[in-house]
Design a protein around this motif. Structure first.
Motif, short mmCIF file in Angstrom:
data_model
loop_
_atom_site.label_atom_id
_atom_site.label_comp_id
_atom_site.label_asym_id
_atom_site.label_seq_id
_atom_site.Cartn_x
_atom_site.Cartn_y
_atom_site.Cartn_z
N ASP A 96 0.83 -1.21 0.00
CA ASP A 96 0.00 0.00 0.00
C ASP A 96 0.87 1.26 0.00
OD1 ASP A 96 -2.38 -1.42 -0.05
OD2 ASP A 96 -2.72 -1.26 2.11
N GLN A 97 1.94 1.25 0.79
CA GLN A 97 2.85 2.39 0.82
C GLN A 97 3.57 2.55 -0.52
OE1 GLN A 97 5.01 0.98 4.26
NE2 GLN A 97 4.21 2.64 5.54
N ALA A 140 2.41 1.63 -3.45
CA ALA A 140 1.42 2.16 -4.39
C ALA A 140 1.22 3.66 -4.19
CB ALA A 140 0.09 1.42 -4.25
N ALA A 141 1.20 4.10 -2.93
CA ALA A 141 1.05 5.53 -2.64
C ALA A 141 2.26 6.32 -3.13
CB ALA A 141 0.85 5.74 -1.15
N ALA A 142 3.45 5.75 -2.99
CA ALA A 142 4.67 6.42 -3.48
C ALA A 142 4.64 6.52 -5.00
CB ALA A 142 5.91 5.66 -3.01
N GLN A 143 4.19 5.46 -5.67
CA GLN A 143 4.09 5.48 -7.12
C GLN A 143 3.10 6.56 -7.57
OE1 GLN A 143 2.19 2.14 -9.11
NE2 GLN A 143 3.73 2.24 -10.73
N LYS A 144 1.96 6.64 -6.90
CA LYS A 144 0.96 7.66 -7.23
C LYS A 144 1.54 9.06 -7.02
CE LYS A 144 -3.80 9.15 -6.27
NZ LYS A 144 -3.52 10.47 -6.74
N ALA A 145 2.29 9.24 -5.94
CA ALA A 145 2.91 10.55 -5.67
C ALA A 145 3.90 10.92 -6.77
CB ALA A 145 3.59 10.54 -4.30
N ASP A 148 1.78 11.82 -9.93
CA ASP A 148 1.10 13.11 -9.75
C ASP A 148 2.09 14.27 -9.76
OD1 ASP A 148 -1.28 11.71 -9.56
OD2 ASP A 148 -1.46 11.94 -7.37
N ILE A 181 9.71 10.95 -1.58
CA ILE A 181 10.02 9.54 -1.81
C ILE A 181 11.54 9.39 -1.69
CG2 ILE A 181 9.75 7.57 -3.35
CD1 ILE A 181 7.64 9.25 -4.87
#
Length: 87
Positions: free
Chosen positions: A16-17, A19-24, A27, A74
């Motif tokens: 989950d972390q 995936a959040a880093a990839q999204k950041a 974006d 990141i």
């Protein structure tokens, strides 16, 4: 524009972390590009057994890639020019 590899050591990161880093990263790349600093997120590869992640970006300079990752909060160990050999 050149391709740069961002090398990361991410011990203990959850999926989950990650995936959040990839999204950041995605974006923030879009934000940078909209501001006239073109950076494109290409892809990431994660090696769970080594807690290592390698991400590819296309940009005009390694400094732009470092700035993107710093702004997205990141962590990374290095940014180096690379060749994307995707067929």
């Amino acid at each position: 524009m050149a391709v740069y590899m961002v090398d990361r050591s991410l011990p203990g990161i959850t999926m989950d972390q990650l995936a959040a880093a990839q999204k950041a990263a995605i974006d923030t790349a879009k934000q940078f590009t909209a501001e006239g600093k073109p950076v494109r997120y290409i892809r990431s590869t994660f090696v769970p057994s080594e807690s290592r992640c390698m991400c590819l970006f296309e940009a005009r300079s390694p400094e732009a890639v470092k700035e993107l990752n710093d702004q997205a909060k990141i962590p990374y160990t290095r940014v180096v020019e690379a060749a994307d050999l995707t067929p």
